[in-house]
Scaffold this motif. Sequence first.
Motif, PDB file in Angstrom:
ATOM      1  N   CYS A  40       0.801  -1.224   0.000  1.00 51.35           N
ATOM      2  CA  CYS A  40       0.000   0.000   0.000  1.00 51.35           C
ATOM      3  C   CYS A  40       0.838   1.281   0.000  1.00 51.35           C
ATOM      4  O   CYS A  40       1.782   1.409   0.779  1.00 51.35           O
ATOM      5  N   GLY A  41       0.442   2.203  -0.836  1.00 51.25           N
ATOM      6  CA  GLY A  41       1.146   3.477  -0.936  1.00 51.25           C
ATOM      7  C   GLY A  41       0.918   4.396   0.261  1.00 51.25           C
ATOM      8  O   GLY A  41       1.587   5.419   0.388  1.00 51.25           O
ATOM      9  N   SER A  46       5.699   5.907   3.736  1.00 46.84           N
ATOM     10  CA  SER A  46       5.566   6.684   2.492  1.00 46.84           C
ATOM     11  C   SER A  46       5.557   8.165   2.838  1.00 46.84           C
ATOM     12  O   SER A  46       4.865   8.582   3.774  1.00 46.84           O
ATOM     13  N   ALA A 255      -4.697   5.424  -2.957  1.00 49.68           N
ATOM     14  CA  ALA A 255      -3.299   4.964  -2.958  1.00 49.68           C
ATOM     15  C   ALA A 255      -3.102   3.578  -2.360  1.00 49.68           C
ATOM     16  O   ALA A 255      -1.976   3.184  -2.103  1.00 49.68           O
ATOM     17  N   SER A 258      -0.243  -0.906  -5.292  1.00 52.44           N
ATOM     18  CA  SER A 258       1.202  -0.991  -5.202  1.00 52.44           C
ATOM     19  C   SER A 258       1.727  -1.838  -6.329  1.00 52.44           C
ATOM     20  O   SER A 258       1.028  -2.676  -6.891  1.00 52.44           O
TER      21      SER A 258
END
Length: 441
Positions: A40-41, A46, A255, A258
């Motif tokens: 996951c972004g 991140s 987001a 991935s």
Amino acid sequence: MKRRHPLFQLATWKRLAAGRIPGQVVIQYTDRCNAACAQCGMRRTSTFERSSMDTAQARRLLDAAAERGVRSVSFTGGEPLLHFDEIVELMEHAGRLGIPFVRTGTNGFIFRGHEKPGWEDRIKRMAGRLAATPLNTFWISVDSADAAVHERNRGFSGIMAGMEKALPIFHEAGIYPAANLGINRLTGGDGAHRLPDYAGPATDDPNSNDAARRFYAAARNAFRRFYRMAHDLGFTMANACYPMSFDDESEAVYAATSEDDFIRFRPAEKALLFRALSDTIPEFRGDLRIFSPRCSLLALVRSYASGEPQGAACRGGVDFFFVDCKDMNTYPCGYRGSENLGRFWDLDLAAMPAPDCRECDWECFRDPSEMLGPVMQALRSPVALGRSILRDKEAFRVWGEDVAYYRACGFFDGRKPPRYERMARYARTESLAETIAPSLS
Ligand code: SF4
Ligand code: SF4
């Protein structure tokens, strides 16, 4: 007063009769997250500017949703429960507005520290507050049948044991959480249980070559291990999020995608992966309320095996929408990020185009679109539905079984306990040996 399931409410059927599926809005309340998920972004490592919605604006969004006949709202993240008080307040607001399906969930961080004093009281308070809202579905993300793999991926230790202790507390409060699996290569565990690569031709027949057989058998094993673990941990409900890896994720507004290998599957792998999931589900239909409809999986298997999109068109951008926490703008879904529809309260839902998208496998939108597809067709033209049934009897047989099973599951009302005696009728055990040939070479 007896709680009538939203599916049996007049407003739902009025909407269906008008050619519209009960509307759904996925509200990304925040993109803040404290977990470390590789897939996951939005993971905590991140670096991007994080945002959360303004609660007054979120209330305005709910007002507009209710006015437009939306029947389901999901509060997602990031981690929504980082804003526990606000989410509770918004769920109560949605209930006051008469929105019957209200959902939220957690990455499981709330289950940390189960061995510490005060943990049980905290979980009881939390369960009690959630139970006082109209919350219908409460999901808990679980990435793997192997506790160590799940906790390593999330970056939280001890949460599986915490979940096991917390589930009876939630049940006692009248909430039956769902284990939410994001399908990945470590679904069954690491090492011998990791899903291998399959680089062969696209096929839905696991017996077509040795590599397909190996991949399919590993996937069946992984799903079995996962469902068994979910049941043994105390879950009564389970859902699977289909892998959402993108070759180019630049357009996704949500987001939670991935390019990480962990969740990346080739199209040919997906045909076998979805076949394995579909073949495994009946084994556990008596033990868990499994939301994933096999009719939807059949459409995905056929799509990936043939290279041609199949099944019902998705209602994303027609009846279903995604609202982004950064700017409160609306999108057809979390993936069509180039189609900013503006503020939800300015939308004219009657002017939305006819559904025609099958671009991705986002189960939140694809599964209900698939389940309600034949209902919409029947209301539009019973004759056309009859012709479709004659053309594709298998799809309608699987759909019919799904509907009967959904009924046995009380349509997944997460505020009610399972009725195992009814679900047991839909359990079917099929050994792996019955599906795959012992040797192909
Ligand atoms: S998958 Fe969910 S819990 Fe994990 S990093 Fe992303 S938003 Fe956070
Ligand atoms: S199929 Fe995927 S990309 Fe298309 S509208 Fe539905 S969720 Fe969005």
